[in-house]
Design an enzyme around this catalytic site. Sequence first.
Site, PDB file in Angstrom:
ATOM      1  N   CYS A   1       0.836  -1.197   0.000  1.00  0.00           N
ATOM      2  CA  CYS A   1       0.000   0.000   0.000  1.00  0.00           C
ATOM      3  C   CYS A   1       0.882   1.263   0.000  1.00  0.00           C
ATOM      4  O   CYS A   1       1.571   1.533  -0.969  1.00  0.00           O
ATOM      5  CB  CYS A   1      -0.976  -0.029   1.170  1.00  0.00           C
ATOM      6  SG  CYS A   1      -2.384   1.070   0.959  1.00  0.00           S
TER       7      CYS A   1
ATOM      8  N   HIS B   1      -4.178  -5.713   0.662  1.00  0.00           N
ATOM      9  CA  HIS B   1      -4.019  -6.137   2.051  1.00  0.00           C
ATOM     10  C   HIS B   1      -4.655  -7.507   2.239  1.00  0.00           C
ATOM     11  O   HIS B   1      -5.641  -7.843   1.579  1.00  0.00           O
ATOM     12  CB  HIS B   1      -4.713  -5.159   3.001  1.00  0.00           C
ATOM     13  CG  HIS B   1      -4.145  -3.784   2.998  1.00  0.00           C
ATOM     14  ND1 HIS B   1      -2.980  -3.460   3.661  1.00  0.00           N
ATOM     15  CD2 HIS B   1      -4.586  -2.638   2.422  1.00  0.00           C
ATOM     16  CE1 HIS B   1      -2.734  -2.170   3.494  1.00  0.00           C
ATOM     17  NE2 HIS B   1      -3.690  -1.647   2.753  1.00  0.00           N
TER      18      HIS B   1
END
Length: 480
Positions: A328, A426
């Site tokens: 991320c 994620h």
Amino acid sequence: MTKILMFQGTGSGVGKSVLVAGFCRIIKNRGLKVLPFKSQNMALNSGVTLDGLEMGRAQIVQAEACGVFPDVRMNPILLKPQGRGLSQLIRLGKVVGKYSAREYYKLSKENFQIVKKTFDSLKLEADWIVIEGAGSPAEINLQDTDIVNMKMAEYANAKVILVGDIDRGGVFAWLKGTFDLIQERHRSLLHGMLINKFRGDVSLLDPGIKQFSKIVPIPLLGVIPWRDIKLEDEDSQNIKSHIVSDPILDIAVIHLPHISNFTDFEPFKHIKGISVRFIKNISEIFNADLIIIPGSKNTLFDLGFLKNNGFYEILNNLSSKTWILGICGGFQMLGESVADPDNLEQGGKMSALGLLPLSTTLLGDKKLVRREYKGENLLKGLSWTGYEIHLGRSVFRVDPKESLVEKDQTLGVIDRDKKLIGTYIHGWFENHKVSEKILSLIIGKKLKIPVSFNEIKNHELNELAIFLEKHSNVDKILKF
């Protein structure tokens, strides 16, 4: 009639989230429909629901304990600290803006209306609701605007259990002081207390418990021993390394100032022979086999942290020698630049590590997606469930050498020559087959992971329920 049980604490980090999850599983195992609720959560760990809305990870775990899908109504108000005294306010899963603490508390009445409405809708769908408080109900400067502790308990007509952490010391004073500072009109909601995280011989507490019962007119309903809970923790203050001797893989996760979604690495702690170290200094990188740059709530600030603390140079020097994984915000930092033209985080533009031919611009709405992903190249033939939760759109200047996700090269890439992996996804390490492929490549030999992280969590929740049944008066706690 729906029964409402609530756990409040003498302070943050006393174990409320875990106790809520444990009692949710206890009630579920008794064949009843139970749902979790926390009106307001402050956390940098969040997840995405199936309908693309954002909520706290603690309530996601609690939903799993209930055997239901996470629903944003279980956590209607979420605050995510962003630095400079500001927090991002998320209502019912969607960002509404950035606010200082003073500005946020002016919204308490408005927020409480949202909380009451969502609670009422959940109440229609369950036999039980188990509510988690936040911080302490004894913060007398905040009681008028507190929508997560006694005001919520009063509205819900909840049976409140107060939890104290003996591991920090002074638990009797902490419990007594909290009781004294709870507003008098709310004390009738308090039905019991629990002492949590006890180490040693519980009989040594007996004299104190007997004396305490004469001082505070609320029964002590259990002393919960210290237990290494194998459930993820949402509080970055409680981040714990997992060190093993002579590891087959030593992982160093850089503890960024605004680290987020650090639960991504929890599955690694359950794989035999793997060490996971959270580090803040470059000297701690020594001998790491894998360096991880995690997610961040303020990518530009944390990129500056890397540069100002020597990580910039060492990461560039280690590229091609030691595997580096960016997730991320960490993925964005592996690129060439990060720009924030609309001041969504802190504004400005900064050169990044330059390890991947990637540039990122923070713009538009936050991307919130939860879905099944299909792999290609190294991950060909695999599929897994994960989620995306980020600002910014990234563009490759040249095509990456090897993508890991079908149909979107910006979601996962690998450069075997430079030993780099980057992803926006994620939760993919919760799939043990994905972990096997990635970690086997890094280790250089086949690694076998027998069960998924979800199976481990489910087992732990059942064990937690049994543990709480043994060490607390569950029947009295659940009696209405």
